[in-house]
Structure formats: C-alpha cells, structure tokens
Design an enzyme around this catalytic site. Structure first.
Site, PDB file in Angstrom:
ATOM      1  N   SER A  47       0.799  -1.226   0.000  1.00 36.17           N
ATOM      2  CA  SER A  47       0.000   0.000   0.000  1.00 36.17           C
ATOM      3  C   SER A  47       0.833   1.278   0.000  1.00 36.17           C
ATOM      4  CB  SER A  47      -0.934   0.018   1.213  1.00 36.17           C
ATOM      5  OG  SER A  47      -0.187  -0.136   2.403  1.00 36.17           O
ATOM      6  N   ASP A 342      -3.414   7.785   7.935  1.00 34.64           N
ATOM      7  CA  ASP A 342      -4.312   6.913   8.695  1.00 34.64           C
ATOM      8  C   ASP A 342      -3.459   6.014   9.582  1.00 34.64           C
ATOM      9  OD1 ASP A 342      -3.404   4.721   7.216  1.00 34.64           O
ATOM     10  OD2 ASP A 342      -5.189   4.598   5.950  1.00 34.64           O
ATOM     11  N   HIS A 345      -0.604   4.504   7.246  1.00 37.44           N
ATOM     12  CA  HIS A 345      -0.062   5.131   6.033  1.00 37.44           C
ATOM     13  C   HIS A 345       0.312   6.590   6.239  1.00 37.44           C
ATOM     14  CE1 HIS A 345      -2.691   1.744   4.773  1.00 37.44           C
ATOM     15  NE2 HIS A 345      -1.591   1.447   4.106  1.00 37.44           N
TER      16      HIS A 345
END
Ligand SMILES: *[C@@H]1O[C@H](CO)[C@@H](O)[C@H](O)[C@H]1NC(C)=O
Ligand SMILES: *[C@@H]1O[C@H](CO)[C@@H](O)[C@H](O)[C@H]1NC(C)=O
Ligand SMILES: *[C@@H]1O[C@H](CO)[C@@H](O)[C@H](O)[C@H]1NC(C)=O
Ligand SMILES: *[C@@H]1O[C@H](CO)[C@@H](O)[C@H](O)[C@H]1NC(C)=O
Length: 380
Positions: A47, A342, A345
């Site tokens: 990610s 978040d 991340h």
C-alpha cells in the site's frame, strides 16, 4: 572492512558513471527521440506504492482506499492510493520526468507501458499466505510484469524492448504486511522466539530474492528498495495489545529490524553475484523515525497520532468509515502537519519529503546508497 567496501563502491560508481556519460554522448549524436526518453519505472509491493490496483480486485474494504477522504488534498477524488494525496512513487516518477505511472489493472493502460507500470497492491506481502485472498501477492505481480514484458517484445521488437527493460528502474516496497498481518489477527503464536523470527525473515527474504532474480533474468538491472519502517510504532500497531498502554509493539519492530539487516546483506551479495546489477536502498526506517520523533524539525506538528481514524493515536483503522467495520472516525484539519495519514499510512507531505531524499540525497550520507534514485535513472 565497511570502509574498504564503501570506497570500492565509490570507485565502481565513478567507473559506471563515466561509461554511462560516454554512452550518452554517442547516442546524442544519433538524436533519436526514443533514446532521449526517460527510463521507465516499474513498481512492485504494497500500500505504500499501490496507485489503485486494488480498486479492480475482490477484496474486503480494508484493502481499498477508493472512498473519501482518501485523495482529498491533491487529486480531490479517491484514486485508491492510501494517502491524502500522492505516494512516494508518484514523486519519483515526477522527478524522473515521467507521467503518473498507471496501475496495471486499470483498463486501457497498455499505451503507457513504455513508461512503466505499477503492480503494487495494498496488503501484499512477499509471502503468498500474507492476507491471502484479499491482495495481489508478489508472485502474481511478477506474473503481470512478465505479461508487460511480452507485450513490449511483441509491439516494439526484441531490441527495443530489451533496451526499455534494462534502462528501467524497478522500485519495491515489500515486507511490512508479512510482519504486521499475524498481529492484526492477534496471532502471536507464529512469532514467539528469536530463532523462529529469523527463520520467518529468511522465508520472506527468500521469496523476495526469487522475484528479483527473475526480473534480472528478464533483463532488469536497476533495483530500488526502501527498507522497513519502525512498524511497531505505527498508530495501528500501538493499540493492538491493550495492556501495553500505547507503547510501540516491539515484536514487530524487531522483525522489521531483522528484515532490514537481511535485505542489506541480500542486495550487497546480489551486487557481487549478478553482472550489471545496480541498486539503491533507502533507509526509510531512520528517515521516518526522525519525523515521528522530531516532527517540528521537518515542518510538521504531529508524529504519533494519525490525521484520520478513531481512538488512541487514531490507531483504529476506520478512515472513511462507511464501508469499514468501525464507521465513526475523526479527520484532522490539515494533513500537511501530520506524519501519519491513517493508522498505517503516511501523508502526502511526508511521502514527498521521503521521495526527495530518495531522489538526490548524497549517497555517502547513510540515507541512500550505493546509488540515489537520480543516479539510478541516469546510468545506463
Ligand atoms: C468478484 O466477485 C464477484 C461476486 O462474487 C464475481 O462475480 C467476480 O467475478 C469477482 N471478480 C474477480 C475479479 O474475481
Ligand atoms: C496462527 O499462526 C500459525 C502459524 O502460521 C497457524 O498455524 C495458526 O493456525 C494461526 N492461528 C490463527 C488463530 O490464525
Ligand atoms: C523457537 O523456534 C524454533 C524454530 O521454529 C523452534 O524449533 C523452537 O522449539 C522454539 N523454541 C521455543 C522455546 O519455543
Ligand atoms: C517462499 O515462501 C513459502 C511460503 O509462502 C515458503 O514455503 C518457501 O520456502 C519460500 N521460498 C524461499 C525460496 O524462501
């Protein structure tokens, strides 16, 4: 010993750099547009680099970021990137004079293959078992790369395809999910003692090695890696064991540390084994730690708590709510002041700072080496 090898690498670098200059000036005389084009960028991993591949797979919504407020600052719509804006790979593409590199699964992207493709998938690890069923694992990413490679050979012919592949940079962010995922499912049984830890790290590195070697066999020569950050201190990991009262989850951090040692050794060894292999390793661990511990030195205000999420450190993964198990979440006013977007991340601001360091930090500075990304794109 360390000193000798860095001097050796420095000379090696000089030799390679001057040959590449010669090659360039020879090509300059022919002035062919395609030869002037920037080297391509192929992106693999998780990610930190996924630009939207997971929008096109069946995954639980934990593996997708195609809803508000993801993307709110730069793109002004959710692209599938796990950030408020751009990722490290987006900035690297920009610095290399490339357009944004599209996700492989996005329809009709073939005409862009010549600039590279992004295969990364949120949640992916080096192991097939990691978050299985919800991600495009590294093995499958490699399979997609091979499809692109045959497409290039078919459309452009062997010689030109070979040139694109050997000039291209192969950028990786992989491993975090292999170490995080057992703890997310509260499975501490996998990782109980130091000898089983190093065995596990060995399996992760073993799988990564195979992927690197297959890309090398296909003609890839320039590899760029970020090492793993201090995962145990991510907002999402600090809340996992409630009896720890928000302390960093040291089991995960120590796995990341073991991984980083093994990754450095692997690349150093491959560099000796494989003719023409060139690489760059960025010390993400220390560069991010600096920002988490001293945000104000980097123009930031908050290094521990995420911009978007719920609970302590906003560590509960709930950003965007609607499609997630926890619907309630808080969102900060200005993500540019935060390290974490978040619970797992980074914000665009931090991605940008890290990408700038990867691009042109001096290679004798422990930030990145033996090449920085700028060198890696330029050499032939
Ligand atoms: C996703 O799941 C749906 C419903 O189960 C199915 O129809 C579809 O083919 C799946 N798509 C992929 C890409 O696997
Ligand atoms: C925990 O991990 C071990 C080792 O991979 C596995 O055998 C076991 O089934 C897992 N337990 C749970 C509850 O997932
Ligand atoms: C530690 O891990 C190793 C390798 O998995 C295993 O053989 C050994 O029994 C473990 N030791 C303890 C004390 O659990
Ligand atoms: C790759 O990972 C699998 C588990 O997914 C493991 O069984 C295998 O030994 C690993 N391969 C290498 C070369 O380490």
């Amino acid at each position: 010993m360390a000193r000798t090898s860095s001097i050796f690498l420095f000379f090696l670098h000089l030799v390679l750099f001057s040959t590449s200059l010669e090659a360039k000036s020879e090509k300059g005389r022919k002035t062919n547009n395609r030869e002037e084009a920037a080297a391509a960028l192929f992106i693999f991993g998780d990610s930190f680099l996924d630009a939207g591949n997971n929008n096109y797979i069946n995954t639980t919504n934990l593996g997708q970021a195609n809803f508000w407020p993801y993307g709110e600052t730069f793109f002004r719509f959710p692209t599938g990137r796990f950030s408020d804006g751009r990722l490290i790979s987006d900035f690297i593409a920009e610095y290399a004079n490339l357009p944004l590199i599209p996700p492989f699964l996005q329809p009709e992207t073939q005409r862009y293959y010549i600039n590279g493709v992004n295969f990364a998938s949120a949640g992916a690890g080096a192991l097939v078992e990691t978050l299985q069923g919800d991600v495009i694992n590294l093995e499958t990413q490699l399979g997609y790369y091979k499809k692109v490679e045959s497409w290039l050979r078919e459309k452009l012919g062997n010689d030109e395809a070979k040139m694109i592949i050997s000039r291209a940079v192969y950028l990786f962010s992989i491993g975090s999910n292999d170490y995080i995922s057992p703890f997310l499912t509260n499975n501490f049984t996998l990782l109980i003692n130091s000898s089983s830890d190093s065995k596990y790290v060995g399996i992760v590195i073993g799988n990564l090695t195979r992927v690197i070697k297959e890309i090398y066999e296909s003609g890839g020569r320039k590899f760029a890696f970020t090492n793993l950050p201090n995962l145990g201190c991510f907002p999402g990991m600090r809340i996992i064991r409630t009896e720890d009262n928000g302390r960093c989850l040291k089991e995960v951090s120590s796995l990341a540390k073991l991984h980083n040692k093994a990754l450095s050794k692997l690349l150093f060894d491959l560099n000796k084994q494989l003719k023409g292999f060139k690489y760059s390793i960025f010390d993400m661990n220390s560069r991010l730690r600096q920002r988490m511990n001293h945000p104000s030195k980097y123009g930031l205000m908050e290094g521990e708590t995420a911009c978007c999420g719920t609970g302590q450190f906003r560590g509960v993964f709930s950003c965007g709510g609607k499609r997630l198990p926890v619907k309630e979440f808080q969102l900060c006013e200005n993500p540019n002041q935060y390290v974490f977007w978040d619970s797992f991340h980074l914000t665009e601001m931090v991605n940008k700072q890290l990408a700038q360091e990867m691009w042109n930090a001096p290679t004798n500075s422990h930030v990145i080496g033996p090449y920085n990304l700028k060198n890696l794109f330029q050499i032939c």
